[in-house]
Design an enzyme around this catalytic site. Structure first.
Site, mmCIF file in Angstrom:
data_model
loop_
_atom_site.group_PDB
_atom_site.id
_atom_site.type_symbol
_atom_site.label_atom_id
_atom_site.label_comp_id
_atom_site.label_asym_id
_atom_site.label_seq_id
_atom_site.Cartn_x
_atom_site.Cartn_y
_atom_site.Cartn_z
ATOM 1 N N SER A 67 30.615 -35.423 -22.428
ATOM 2 C CA SER A 67 31.618 -34.599 -23.095
ATOM 3 C C SER A 67 32.563 -35.408 -23.985
ATOM 4 C CB SER A 67 32.387 -33.814 -22.025
ATOM 5 O OG SER A 67 33.271 -32.896 -22.581
ATOM 6 N N ASP A 283 34.781 -31.322 -29.131
ATOM 7 C CA ASP A 283 34.635 -32.580 -28.418
ATOM 8 C C ASP A 283 33.174 -33.012 -28.483
ATOM 9 O OD1 ASP A 283 33.587 -30.683 -26.685
ATOM 10 O OD2 ASP A 283 34.267 -31.709 -24.894
ATOM 11 N N ASP A 285 30.506 -32.851 -26.743
ATOM 12 C CA ASP A 285 29.375 -31.967 -26.437
ATOM 13 C C ASP A 285 29.656 -30.524 -26.836
ATOM 14 O OD1 ASP A 285 31.211 -31.418 -24.418
ATOM 15 O OD2 ASP A 285 29.691 -31.147 -22.870
ATOM 16 N N GLU A 377 41.677 -23.526 -20.394
ATOM 17 C CA GLU A 377 42.495 -24.656 -20.009
ATOM 18 C C GLU A 377 43.246 -25.130 -21.246
ATOM 19 O OE1 GLU A 377 40.576 -27.271 -16.671
ATOM 20 O OE2 GLU A 377 39.053 -26.880 -18.192
ATOM 21 N N ALA A 378 44.374 -25.790 -21.013
ATOM 22 C CA ALA A 378 45.152 -26.294 -22.140
ATOM 23 C C ALA A 378 44.337 -27.256 -23.003
ATOM 24 C CB ALA A 378 46.414 -26.987 -21.636
ATOM 25 N N ASN A 379 43.326 -27.908 -22.396
ATOM 26 C CA ASN A 379 42.499 -28.866 -23.145
ATOM 27 C C ASN A 379 41.520 -28.210 -24.109
ATOM 28 O OD1 ASN A 379 40.259 -27.994 -21.625
ATOM 29 N ND2 ASN A 379 40.450 -29.650 -20.147
ATOM 30 N N PRO A 503 47.134 -35.145 -7.069
ATOM 31 C CA PRO A 503 46.286 -36.342 -7.087
ATOM 32 C C PRO A 503 45.082 -36.142 -7.995
ATOM 33 C CG PRO A 503 45.902 -35.095 -5.081
ATOM 34 C CD PRO A 503 47.032 -34.416 -5.797
ATOM 35 N N THR A 506 39.315 -38.181 -9.353
ATOM 36 C CA THR A 506 38.316 -39.222 -9.624
ATOM 37 C C THR A 506 38.830 -40.651 -9.487
ATOM 38 O OG1 THR A 506 38.860 -39.082 -11.978
ATOM 39 C CG2 THR A 506 37.014 -37.737 -11.192
ATOM 40 N N ARG A 511 48.992 -37.559 -10.923
ATOM 41 C CA ARG A 511 49.444 -37.068 -12.226
ATOM 42 C C ARG A 511 50.726 -36.242 -12.046
ATOM 43 N NH1 ARG A 511 45.084 -38.684 -14.993
ATOM 44 N NH2 ARG A 511 43.049 -38.430 -14.006
#
Length: 549
Positions: A67, A283, A285, A377-379, A503, A506, A511
Site C-alpha cells: 500500500s 496511494d 495500491d 478513515e481520516a487517511n 497502543p 505493530t 500514539r
C-alpha cells in the site's frame, strides 16, 4: 482424502522461514521488508487453498502489496468471497502457519487446521491473485504459486493491478451466474461498471473541469489511465507521478499518505496546480484517496477522509429524502477516534454516527448494520455499503413524483459507481466528483462545510505497549490505572479539547492524538499528554517527549 505431504514438504523446503523473525497477520495482512516474506507468501498460498476448500470451492483472493509503505516493504492479504477482508478468526491461522519454524512443524500445523476446522480436502480450491508494482512482487508471486502447486489449487493470475480491482474481481467471480452478479469478472468489467454509472450520474450537468491525479508512482497509474479512457470528456484526468519503474520513488514525496501526514502539496505538483483547481492523491495500491486545492493566496488545503465522508454522507441522506424513502432506509456513518471533532459534529447533526476501534475491519463490519453505511478513515480509506435488502428496495420502489424518480435513479447509479468491497481511491474519486457536480461545489465550498479542529499526533516509544489497554472504541484508557483521569484533567484546560491514547498494533509505541480550538493549544495538549504517557513507563526524564525533539 489427506494432505499431499510429500509435495508440500518438497516445496516448503524451498521456502524456509527465517529463524529470527516473527510474523503477525493484522488489518493489512502480513507486512514487512519484501526480502523477508518468501516463506510467508508460500504459506499464504496454502492457507488460501484451505480457506477455499472450507467454503466449498468459492474463490479466495490474494493481494501482494504494501500500500502506502516505502518501496522496500511488501505484504500480502487474503480476500474472502464477497470481496471483504479475511474472516477475523482466520487471522490467527495465518499467523500460526507463518511462524511454523520448520517444514515438519508447518505440516503438523496444516494437519491441525484441517482437523480442527473440519476442512474437506476433496473440495476444490480456487484463488485469484495479483500484485502491485514493487520490485519484490515478481519473486513473491513465484513463492505464492509454489503454495498453490503444493495443494493443487486452481489459480487465476490477475497480474499487476490495484488492490480494489482484485477485491472487485473476487466478488464478481463468486457472484457470476447468481441472482446478484456484481459485474463482469475482468478489469474491463470494473472500468465499464464505474465509468458507465458515473456518466449517467453527471449527465446534463455542466462540463467538469480537468482533475489532477497524483498516482504516487504506483499501480494506480495504469488503472487511472485506463479509467480516463473510459470516462472520456465526462471527467478529464491529468495524471502526475506516473513512473512505475524507476527505483525508490513509489510513495516517495507523493501519494495519499504523504499528503495526509505532511499536510502539504507533493513537491512534484507545485508547478502544475493552479489556485482553486481540484487535485487528488492515490496511494501505492490505490485504495486511499486524499483531495486538496490551493486558495487564491497559494495556501494548501487538505480534503481528507473526514471531509469526503461529510460530503458524501450528506448527499446520500438528501437523495434518500428526495426519493421519499427516509422512513424505510436508515443511513449511518462510522468513524474512528481519529476522526476530526469538526466532522463528527457536522455529521451527527444530520445522521447517526458510530465510533469503532481503529482498523478497516471494524469500520466495514459496523457499516453493514445500516441500510446504507458510510465509512471513511481520516487517511482517505473508505466506501459506502448498500445492504442487499436496500438494493432490492431501490430497484423495486415505485416513485410517486418526477423528483422522487430522479433521486431514485441517482441512488441506483451510486450503487454501481461505488466499489462496495473495499475502500477504492478511483471509485471514491468518481463518487466525490458526482457530488461536487450535483452541488456545484468547488474545493472551497466543499472545504467550508465545516472547520477542522487543529490536531496533533505524537508517537511515544515505550518498553512495553501491552500495558496500555483501552475501551470505548479506544477513546479511553483503562490501564495503566489512573492515567486516564490525569488526561481528563489536562483536556479540561483547553477549549474544545480532546485527547486519547492508544497502543500501536505493530510496534512498541503509543500514539497520542489531541485536538483543541487553537493550533498552539492542540500541539501543547498533545505533548503534555505524551509526557504523561512517558512518565508512566518510567522513562529517562531527559528523553521525555517534547515538541523540539
Amino acid at each position: 482424502m489427506s494432505l499431499p505431504i510429500d509435495t508440500i514438504r518438497a516445496l516448503a523446503n524451498e521456502h524456509p522461514k527465517p529463524g529470527h523473525l516473527h510474523f503477525q497477520y493484522g488489518t493489512a495482512g502480513f507486512r514487512t521488508l519484501g526480502v523477508n516474506l518468501d516463506s510467508v507468501i508460500f504459506r499464504v498460498g496454502l492457507l488460501a487453498g484451505l480457506r477455499s476448500k472450507k467454503l466449498d470451492g468459492k474463490t479466495i483472493g490474494v493481494m501482494i502489496t504494501a500500500s502506502h509503505n516505502p518501496e522496500d516493504d511488501n505484504g500480502v492479504k487474503l480476500v474472502d468471497p464477497r470481496g471483504e477482508m479475511l474472516e477475523a478468526s482466520w487471522e490467527a491461522h495465518a499467523t500460526a502457519l507463518a511462524n511454523a519454524t520448520t517444514t515438519d512443524t508447518l505440516i503438523s500445523t496444516l494437519d491441525q487446521l484441517v482437523s480442527s476446522l473440519r476442512i474437506d480436502l476433496s473440495k476444490p480450491a480456487k484463488v485469484v491473485y495479483a500484485r502491485d508494482t514493487r520490485p519484490s512482487g515478481a519473486s513473491l508471486v513465484a513463492s505464492l504459486e509454489d503454495g498453490f502447486r503444493a495443494l493443487n489449487i486452481e489459480a487465476r493470475n490477475a497480474g499487476i493491478t490495484t488492490t480494489p480491482i482484485l477485491h472487485y474481481l473476487v466478488r464478481a467471480i463468486n457472484t457470476k451466474e447468481t441472482k446478484e452478479p456484481y459485474g463482469d469478472d475482468t478489469e474491463e468489467g470494473y472500468m465499464q461498471k464505474l465509468s458507465g454509472a458515473f456518466k449517467k450520474l453527471v449527465a446534463g450537468k455542466p462540463a467538469i473541469p480537468p482533475l489532477i491525479i497524483d498516482c504516487a508512482n504506483g499501480v494506480g497509474t495504469q488503472a487511472a489511465r485506463e479509467l480516463g479512457q473510459y470516462l472520456g470528456s465526462s471527467l478529464p484526468l491529468v495524471l502526475h507521478n506516473t513512473d512505475t519503474t524507476s527505483p525508490g520513488i513509489l510513495n516517495h514525496g507523493c501519494g495519499a499518505d504523504f499528503v495526509k501526514t505532511q499536510q502539504k502539496l507533493p513537491p512534484s505538483l507545485a508547478a502544475h496546480l493552479r489556485p482553486g483547481q481540484r487535485a487528488c492523491s492515490l496511494d501505492g495500491d490505490a485504495d486511499r484517496l486524499m483531495y486538496f486545492y490551493l486558495d487564491d493566496r497559494g495556501h494548501f488545503h487538505m480534503l481528507d477522509g473526514d471531509k469526503i465522508a461529510a460530503l458524501v454522507a450528506a448527499f446520500i441522506v438528501d437523495l434518500v429524502k428526495s426519493a421519499g424513502l427516509e422512513e424505510d432506509i436508515r443511513v449511518g456513518i462510522v468513524q474512528t477516534a481519529y476522526a476530526n471533532g469538526g466532522s463528527t459534529k457536522y455529521l451527527s447533526e444530520r445522521l447517526p454516527v458510530r465510533c469503532v476501534p481503529t482498523g478497516v475491519k471494524h469500520l466495514h463490519h459496523a457499516a453493514e448494520h445500516y441500510n446504507i453505511g458510510v465509512y471513511f478513515e481520516a487517511n482517505g480509506h473508505g466506501t459506502v455499503l448498500f445492504s442487499p435488502e436496500t438494493q432490492v428496495k431501490l430497484a423495486e420502489h415505485q416513485p410517486s413524483t418526477p423528483a422522487q424518480s430522479t433521486a431514485l435513479t441517482h441512488l441506483n447509479n451510486l450503487v454501481q459507481v461505488i466499489n462496495q468491497t473495499v475502500g477504492d481511491a478511483l471509485s471514491d474519486m468518481l463518487l466525490v466528483e458526482v457530488v461536487l457536480a450535483h452541488r456545484s461545489y468547488s474545493g472551497i465550498e466543499w472545504d467550508s462545510l465545516y472547520v477542522d479542529l487543529p490536531n496533533r499526533l505524537v508517537k511515544v516509544v515505550v518498553p512495553d505497549r501491552a500495558i496500555f489497554k483501552t475501551e470505548d472504541a479506544e477513546r479511553r484508557l483503562v490501564n495503566p490505572p489512573g492515567l486516564q483521569s490525569k488526561i481528563d484533567d489536562l483536556v479540561r484546560k483547553y477549549e474544545s479539547g480532546r485527547s486519547f491514547v492508544r497502543p500501536s498494533g505493530t510496534e512498541d509505541v503509543v500514539r497520542v492524538y489531541a485536538e483543541a480550538r487553537v493550533r498552539a493549544q492542540a500541539d501543547e495538549l498533545a505533548f503534555r499528554v505524551a509526557g504523561l504517557v512517558y512518565d508512566e513507563t518510567g522513562g529517562d526524564p531527559a528523553q521525555r517527549p517534547s515538541e523540539f525533539l
